[in-house]
Scaffold this active site. Structure first.
Site, PDB file in Angstrom:
ATOM      1  N   GLY A   1    -129.667  43.391  15.964  1.00  0.00           N
ATOM      2  CA  GLY A   1    -130.984  42.959  15.519  1.00  0.00           C
ATOM      3  C   GLY A   1    -131.589  41.938  16.467  1.00  0.00           C
TER       4      GLY A   1
ATOM      5  N   ARG B   1    -142.223  33.475  -9.723  1.00  0.00           N
ATOM      6  CA  ARG B   1    -142.707  34.351  -8.662  1.00  0.00           C
ATOM      7  C   ARG B   1    -141.680  34.417  -7.528  1.00  0.00           C
ATOM      8  NH1 ARG B   1    -145.614  35.271 -12.210  1.00  0.00           N
ATOM      9  NH2 ARG B   1    -147.904  35.364 -12.276  1.00  0.00           N
TER      10      ARG B   1
ATOM     11  N   ASP C   1    -127.945  34.905  11.313  1.00  0.00           N
ATOM     12  CA  ASP C   1    -127.007  34.625  10.227  1.00  0.00           C
ATOM     13  C   ASP C   1    -126.039  33.488  10.564  1.00  0.00           C
ATOM     14  OD1 ASP C   1    -128.207  36.883   9.167  1.00  0.00           O
ATOM     15  OD2 ASP C   1    -126.599  38.216   9.810  1.00  0.00           O
TER      16      ASP C   1
ATOM     17  N   THR D   1    -127.426  35.591  16.523  1.00  0.00           N
ATOM     18  CA  THR D   1    -127.611  36.121  15.179  1.00  0.00           C
ATOM     19  C   THR D   1    -128.264  35.060  14.318  1.00  0.00           C
ATOM     20  OG1 THR D   1    -126.483  36.715  13.106  1.00  0.00           O
ATOM     21  CG2 THR D   1    -125.174  35.536  14.732  1.00  0.00           C
TER      22      THR D   1
END
Length: 360
Positions: A14, A278, A142, A140
């Site tokens: 990614g 929300r 992450d 990354t």
């Protein structure tokens, strides 16, 4: 001055902010200091799989203005394991030798692979099988690559998530709502806990620590009793339901994608607390955009260090950041363990010390 080398560089997996800054640093160091030639491989290993191999010759003039550019000028892919590559007819074919042959067809002396733990594992296997000299750089959002304290892209993603919380504060307060922000992170909660603390969240949910809806609602009622008519919740996409079920869907390519935990929480929080709730799903906004100053600094340091490892003939290593300096470790060591949030870590203790609900 070292002998003239031809080195390749590719971005795999990614995208994230800071990839172009790495490419820039590699080119500056390789050409400016060593006089080498740098070939940028298009679309990760798929560029080496093509015939002829797809690449672009990188010059300092081409990359000079890339420091602040998001994405990757080389393109990337996170689909198609070359050892079991999906063909049009549905068959899985081992195409690893095509990638190895592409490396040698280009006459490369070494290659720098920028990727996460999965990409690094594949690149290392290819390098060992095909006699490729490999150095890797961790990237990354992450931040789940072990050994290094920071991976490229993480800081920008945290900044983006923190800004989102900053903005949600005002809407939450104006309407007396509970606002839930769902962020990325695969199976690690690093983005959620870092942005949650920095952005003043009242509830932080990460996959490493279990929670209960009842306790979340207790936290929200406690705030209401204190005269605080709104609350902010940040949740990592990999958090499971209270019953332990994974919320995900399968894309047209057959890959499982997280998504939906925010709405799950909203439905249950509204029921048990009566609060208007929300959900905002931040999604790929965390990947794009201008890299933060820290990501630019790390990208520059990692790019220079990777080129220097090649100059020293040190291969099968990943550069990383520890104790305020660049270091390198064997790739095998870096990918041996998936780095999740330690429930006993400083950030977890900090969040709880601030009165943030972080699970049980």
């Amino acid at each position: 001055m070292d002998e003239t080398k031809r080195i390749g560089i590719l971005t795999s997996g990614g995208d994230c902010a800071g990839l172009n800054a790495i490419i820039r640093a590699v080119v500056f160091r390789a050409i400016g200091s060593y006089g080498w030639k740098v070939l940028g491989i298009s679309r990760a290993t798929q560029g080496l799989m093509s015939r002829p191999p797809e690449f672009v010759t990188l010059e300092i003039e081409k990359v000079d203005r890339l420091l602040t550019a998001g994405g990757t000028m080389l393109g990337t892919t996170n689909k198609g394991n070359p050892f079991a590559f999906p063909m049009a007819n549905g068959e899985l074919v081992d195409r690893s030798q095509e990638i190895i042959d592409g490396y040698h067809l280009l006459g490369l002396d070494a290659i720098i692979g920028i990727g996460g733990d999965g990409s690094m594992a594949i690149l290392r296997r290819l390098a060992q099988q095909g006699g490729m000299n490999l150095v890797t750089i961790p990237k990354t959002i992450d931040n789940d690559v072990d050994i290094t304290e920071c991976s490229i892209g993480f800081d920008t993603a945290v900044n983006t998530a923190t800004e989102a919380l900053d903005r949600l504060h005002f809407t939450a307060a104006s309407h007396s709502r509970v606002m839930i922000l769902e962020v990325m992170g695969r199976d690690a909660g690093h983005i959620a806990i870092s942005a949650g603390i920095a952005g003043g969240a009242d509830v932080i949910l990460i996959p490493e620590i279990p929670y209960t809806i009842a306790n979340i609602c207790d936290k929200l009622r406690e705030r209401q009793e204190q005269g605080k008519n709104y609350s902010l919740v940040i949740v990592s996409e990999a958090v499971r339901t209270e019953e332990g079920e994974k919320i995900s869907s399968t894309d047209p390519f057959g890959q499982s994608r997280y998504g939906g935990i925010g709405q799950y929480l909203a439905n249950r929080i509204s029921t048990c607390s009566g609060a208007e709730t929300r959900v905002t799903v931040l999604g790929h906004i965390q990947r794009g955009g201008t890299p933060s100053p820290l990501d630019r600094l790390l990208a520059s340091a990692f790019g220079v260090a990777a080129v220097d490892l090649i100059a020293e003939g040190k291969y099968d290593r990943m550069v990383g950041w520890r104790d305020r300096q660049v270091m390198s470790v064997p790739i095998e060591q870096a990918i041996a363990r998936y780095c999740v949030v330690d429930p006993g870590s400083t950030l977890v203790k900090t969040a709880r010390g601030l009165g943030i609900y972080l699970g049980d």
